[in-house]
Design a protein around this motif. Structure first.
Motif, PDB file in Angstrom:
ATOM      1  N   TYR A 244      29.603 -13.420  63.446  1.00 59.79           N
ATOM      2  CA  TYR A 244      29.060 -12.494  64.422  1.00 59.79           C
ATOM      3  C   TYR A 244      27.644 -12.007  63.893  1.00 59.79           C
ATOM      4  O   TYR A 244      27.409 -11.929  62.747  1.00 59.79           O
ATOM      5  CB  TYR A 244      29.832 -11.030  64.609  1.00 59.79           C
ATOM      6  CG  TYR A 244      31.142 -11.499  65.196  1.00 59.79           C
ATOM      7  CD1 TYR A 244      31.369 -11.497  66.612  1.00 59.79           C
ATOM      8  CD2 TYR A 244      32.244 -11.959  64.497  1.00 59.79           C
ATOM      9  CE1 TYR A 244      32.474 -11.962  67.290  1.00 59.79           C
ATOM     10  CE2 TYR A 244      33.340 -11.952  65.088  1.00 59.79           C
ATOM     11  CZ  TYR A 244      33.679 -12.105  66.367  1.00 59.79           C
ATOM     12  OH  TYR A 244      34.911 -12.462  67.063  1.00 59.79           O
ATOM     13  N   TYR A 245      26.706 -11.744  64.955  1.00 61.13           N
ATOM     14  CA  TYR A 245      25.506 -11.005  64.564  1.00 61.13           C
ATOM     15  C   TYR A 245      25.296  -9.826  65.062  1.00 61.13           C
ATOM     16  O   TYR A 245      25.655  -9.583  66.457  1.00 61.13           O
ATOM     17  CB  TYR A 245      24.596 -12.181  65.097  1.00 61.13           C
ATOM     18  CG  TYR A 245      22.935 -11.792  65.172  1.00 61.13           C
ATOM     19  CD1 TYR A 245      22.222 -11.830  63.883  1.00 61.13           C
ATOM     20  CD2 TYR A 245      22.394 -11.038  66.235  1.00 61.13           C
ATOM     21  CE1 TYR A 245      20.938 -11.322  63.951  1.00 61.13           C
ATOM     22  CE2 TYR A 245      20.909 -10.616  66.260  1.00 61.13           C
ATOM     23  CZ  TYR A 245      20.296 -10.740  65.062  1.00 61.13           C
ATOM     24  OH  TYR A 245      19.158 -10.353  64.815  1.00 61.13           O
ATOM     25  N   ARG A 246      24.611  -8.887  64.581  1.00 65.82           N
ATOM     26  CA  ARG A 246      24.592  -7.571  64.926  1.00 65.82           C
ATOM     27  C   ARG A 246      23.048  -7.319  65.634  1.00 65.82           C
ATOM     28  O   ARG A 246      22.120  -7.593  64.976  1.00 65.82           O
ATOM     29  CB  ARG A 246      24.827  -6.556  63.939  1.00 65.82           C
ATOM     30  CG  ARG A 246      25.112  -5.054  64.687  1.00 65.82           C
ATOM     31  CD  ARG A 246      25.347  -4.119  63.408  1.00 65.82           C
ATOM     32  NE  ARG A 246      26.799  -4.245  62.910  1.00 65.82           N
ATOM     33  CZ  ARG A 246      27.878  -3.570  63.485  1.00 65.82           C
ATOM     34  NH1 ARG A 246      27.820  -2.995  64.645  1.00 65.82           N
ATOM     35  NH2 ARG A 246      28.994  -3.802  62.964  1.00 65.82           N
ATOM     36  N   VAL A 247      22.930  -6.993  66.941  1.00 65.32           N
ATOM     37  CA  VAL A 247      21.985  -7.041  67.617  1.00 65.32           C
ATOM     38  C   VAL A 247      20.805  -6.040  67.049  1.00 65.32           C
ATOM     39  O   VAL A 247      21.292  -4.852  67.086  1.00 65.32           O
ATOM     40  CB  VAL A 247      21.887  -6.627  69.466  1.00 65.32           C
ATOM     41  CG1 VAL A 247      20.652  -6.682  69.908  1.00 65.32           C
ATOM     42  CG2 VAL A 247      22.720  -7.828  69.733  1.00 65.32           C
ATOM     43  N   ARG A 248      19.504  -6.499  66.999  1.00 69.56           N
ATOM     44  CA  ARG A 248      18.461  -5.428  66.396  1.00 69.56           C
ATOM     45  C   ARG A 248      17.401  -5.114  67.513  1.00 69.56           C
ATOM     46  O   ARG A 248      17.344  -6.082  68.364  1.00 69.56           O
ATOM     47  CB  ARG A 248      17.926  -6.122  65.341  1.00 69.56           C
ATOM     48  CG  ARG A 248      18.857  -5.818  63.995  1.00 69.56           C
ATOM     49  CD  ARG A 248      18.135  -6.251  62.716  1.00 69.56           C
ATOM     50  NE  ARG A 248      18.399  -8.042  62.775  1.00 69.56           N
ATOM     51  CZ  ARG A 248      18.217  -8.965  61.816  1.00 69.56           C
ATOM     52  NH1 ARG A 248      17.404  -8.269  60.712  1.00 69.56           N
ATOM     53  NH2 ARG A 248      18.416  -9.969  61.990  1.00 69.56           N
ATOM     54  N   LEU A 253      18.581 -13.197  73.754  1.00 66.29           N
ATOM     55  CA  LEU A 253      19.481 -14.144  73.294  1.00 66.29           C
ATOM     56  C   LEU A 253      18.959 -15.396  72.784  1.00 66.29           C
ATOM     57  O   LEU A 253      19.540 -15.919  71.893  1.00 66.29           O
ATOM     58  CB  LEU A 253      20.318 -14.383  74.805  1.00 66.29           C
ATOM     59  CG  LEU A 253      21.488 -13.748  74.852  1.00 66.29           C
ATOM     60  CD1 LEU A 253      22.432 -14.236  76.245  1.00 66.29           C
ATOM     61  CD2 LEU A 253      22.610 -13.619  73.797  1.00 66.29           C
ATOM     62  N   SER A 254      17.813 -15.651  73.416  1.00 67.15           N
ATOM     63  CA  SER A 254      17.146 -17.167  72.797  1.00 67.15           C
ATOM     64  C   SER A 254      16.756 -16.982  71.412  1.00 67.15           C
ATOM     65  O   SER A 254      16.735 -17.992  70.648  1.00 67.15           O
ATOM     66  CB  SER A 254      16.074 -17.611  73.770  1.00 67.15           C
ATOM     67  OG  SER A 254      15.139 -16.648  73.649  1.00 67.15           O
ATOM     68  N   GLN A 255      16.264 -15.882  71.117  1.00 69.10           N
ATOM     69  CA  GLN A 255      15.810 -15.872  69.557  1.00 69.10           C
ATOM     70  C   GLN A 255      16.998 -15.771  68.617  1.00 69.10           C
ATOM     71  O   GLN A 255      17.147 -16.474  67.514  1.00 69.10           O
ATOM     72  CB  GLN A 255      15.271 -14.471  69.220  1.00 69.10           C
ATOM     73  CG  GLN A 255      13.754 -14.021  69.660  1.00 69.10           C
ATOM     74  CD  GLN A 255      13.295 -12.623  69.873  1.00 69.10           C
ATOM     75  OE1 GLN A 255      14.120 -11.768  69.753  1.00 69.10           O
ATOM     76  NE2 GLN A 255      12.062 -12.422  69.795  1.00 69.10           N
ATOM     77  N   ILE A 256      18.250 -15.174  69.350  1.00 75.48           N
ATOM     78  CA  ILE A 256      19.372 -15.061  68.283  1.00 75.48           C
ATOM     79  C   ILE A 256      19.854 -16.477  68.185  1.00 75.48           C
ATOM     80  O   ILE A 256      20.257 -17.052  67.089  1.00 75.48           O
ATOM     81  CB  ILE A 256      20.338 -14.104  68.889  1.00 75.48           C
ATOM     82  CG1 ILE A 256      19.814 -12.761  69.028  1.00 75.48           C
ATOM     83  CG2 ILE A 256      21.811 -14.434  68.180  1.00 75.48           C
ATOM     84  CD1 ILE A 256      20.828 -11.710  69.537  1.00 75.48           C
ATOM     85  N   ALA A 257      19.817 -17.143  69.277  1.00 76.51           N
ATOM     86  CA  ALA A 257      20.444 -18.782  69.361  1.00 76.51           C
ATOM     87  C   ALA A 257      19.494 -19.292  68.447  1.00 76.51           C
ATOM     88  O   ALA A 257      19.827 -20.178  67.392  1.00 76.51           O
ATOM     89  CB  ALA A 257      20.252 -19.178  70.615  1.00 76.51           C
ATOM     90  N   LEU A 279      21.070  -7.136  76.094  1.00 77.64           N
ATOM     91  CA  LEU A 279      21.480  -6.680  74.937  1.00 77.64           C
ATOM     92  C   LEU A 279      21.510  -5.280  74.459  1.00 77.64           C
ATOM     93  O   LEU A 279      20.367  -4.663  74.818  1.00 77.64           O
ATOM     94  CB  LEU A 279      21.098  -7.651  73.696  1.00 77.64           C
ATOM     95  CG  LEU A 279      21.221  -9.027  74.174  1.00 77.64           C
ATOM     96  CD1 LEU A 279      20.560 -10.030  72.892  1.00 77.64           C
ATOM     97  CD2 LEU A 279      22.731  -9.444  74.312  1.00 77.64           C
ATOM     98  N   GLN A 280      22.632  -4.811  73.917  1.00 75.51           N
ATOM     99  CA  GLN A 280      22.613  -3.478  73.350  1.00 75.51           C
ATOM    100  C   GLN A 280      22.202  -3.341  71.911  1.00 75.51           C
ATOM    101  O   GLN A 280      22.693  -4.363  71.240  1.00 75.51           O
ATOM    102  CB  GLN A 280      24.003  -2.744  73.596  1.00 75.51           C
ATOM    103  CG  GLN A 280      24.364  -2.780  75.040  1.00 75.51           C
ATOM    104  CD  GLN A 280      23.886  -1.879  76.047  1.00 75.51           C
ATOM    105  OE1 GLN A 280      23.194  -0.859  75.693  1.00 75.51           O
ATOM    106  NE2 GLN A 280      23.501  -2.115  77.257  1.00 75.51           N
ATOM    107  N   LEU A 281      21.458  -2.346  71.785  1.00 75.03           N
ATOM    108  CA  LEU A 281      21.259  -2.249  70.056  1.00 75.03           C
ATOM    109  C   LEU A 281      22.994  -2.116  69.349  1.00 75.03           C
ATOM    110  O   LEU A 281      23.587  -1.462  69.806  1.00 75.03           O
ATOM    111  CB  LEU A 281      20.287  -0.980  69.814  1.00 75.03           C
ATOM    112  CG  LEU A 281      19.733  -0.915  68.428  1.00 75.03           C
ATOM    113  CD1 LEU A 281      18.557  -1.893  68.573  1.00 75.03           C
ATOM    114  CD2 LEU A 281      19.109   0.308  68.558  1.00 75.03           C
ATOM    115  N   ASP A 282      23.006  -2.839  68.315  1.00 77.68           N
ATOM    116  CA  ASP A 282      23.973  -2.865  67.379  1.00 77.68           C
ATOM    117  C   ASP A 282      25.115  -3.493  68.019  1.00 77.68           C
ATOM    118  O   ASP A 282      26.220  -3.733  67.476  1.00 77.68           O
ATOM    119  CB  ASP A 282      24.530  -1.505  67.144  1.00 77.68           C
ATOM    120  CG  ASP A 282      23.844  -0.800  65.722  1.00 77.68           C
ATOM    121  OD1 ASP A 282      23.364  -1.821  65.011  1.00 77.68           O
ATOM    122  OD2 ASP A 282      23.829   0.245  65.591  1.00 77.68           O
TER     123      ASP A 282
END
Ligand SMILES: [Zn+2]
Length: 288
Positions: A244-248, A253-257, A279-282
């Motif tokens: 899992y990755y925690r959203v900052r 989504l494309s950056q996370i991907a 996307l929500q923080l955390d």
């Protein structure tokens, strides 16, 4: 020879007394002998159970393991099970008449090993088959108040989130008996019964055996096979391996991907979201 009625009454009384003494003399040593043997076994095997000599349902399948402190003390991997096991489920009773509120299957971060059935707090919960109560316990962050019953047909069933338990440990129960009242205890967001069917500790989707819409089993004989009954093991392994990755702040989504060597399409599939999802923080995003 003629015997007067007074004499014959005395004779009957004498015979009854003698028989009674004999019965007493026969019965007492047997009980003592059974207890002594049990104690000897207990000392030999350092066993703390109270009823080592007692038979429990499906002892042959469960290799005489009977303990009240763990749901799955057997630790039999699915691969070690026979390819096909036929289980007699014709004497089935629906635990509660409620509709399914959640199916057996993967949840967000864990696997859901049972079928959830709607009920109101205080509703009667019926035991599914004949058997014996193996566990009565409480888990604040899980099952809440729950009961595990071993059945004569080789299955074990779990009844969780109960408000009140109406049976005692090692009690023999008949299919259909009321064993508890439904509730909302433990990790539960509303009153329901979490119902599981297990074989040698391994969960089987209850809906494979039971048609909850009509409250009956699909077939009197349930044919449990590794391929059909334990298909979900692959999903369990995938969930265990999940990362899992925690959203900052500022993440897309494309950056996370890109940063995690995957694609937006994959992220959407794994997280069951649309590509334009905000996307929500955390927020935890499954990346593989
Ligand atoms: Zn559940």
């Amino acid at each position: 020879m003629f015997i007067s009625s007074k004499k014959s009454i005395s004779l009957i009384f004498f015979l009854v007394t003698v028989c009674h003494i004999n019965a007493d003399n026969k019965a007492k040593p047997n009980i003592v002998a059974k207890r002594d043997t049990a104690n000897i076994y207990k000392e030999m095997f350092n066993d703390s159970s109270d009823d080592l000599m007692e038979n429990h349902p499906a002892d042959d399948i469960y290799n005489n393991i009977w303990t009240c402190d763990r749901l799955n003390p057997y630790k039999i991997p699915v691969d070690s099970l026979p390819d096909t096991v036929r289980i007699d489920v014709k004497n089935f009773h629906l635990p509660v008449p409620g509709i399914i509120t959640s199916d057996f299957g993967p949840r967000k971060y864990r696997y859901h090993y049972g079928t959830d059935l709607r009920l109101a707090v205080g509703d009667s919960v019926h035991v599914a088959f004949d058997g014996k109560v193996r566990i009565i316990d409480y888990e604040a962050r899980g099952y809440g108040h729950y009961i595990v019953v071993r059945h004569n047909n080789g299955l074990e069933t779990v009844y969780a989130h109960l408000s009140k338990v109406l049976v005692y440990l090692n009690q023999d129960v008949k299919g259909g008996d009321v064993i508890a009242l439904g509730g909302n205890t433990g990790r539960s967001t509303g009153p329901h019964l979490h119902f599981e069917t297990r074989y040698l500790g391994n969960a089987v989707n209850p809906a494979n055996i039971i048609n909850f819409n009509v409250g009956r089993v699909h077939n009197d004989m349930y044919e449990m096979t590794k391929r059909k009954s334990f298909y979900y093991q692959r999903e369990v392994q995938a969930l265990k391996a999940a990362k899992y990755y925690r959203v900052r702040k500022g993440d897309t989504l494309s950056q996370i991907a890109m940063r995690n060597g995957t694609s937006v399409k994959n992220l959407c599939r794994l997280n069951n979201i649309k590509s334009n999802k905000k996307l929500q923080l955390d927020q935890k995003i499954r990346i593989w």
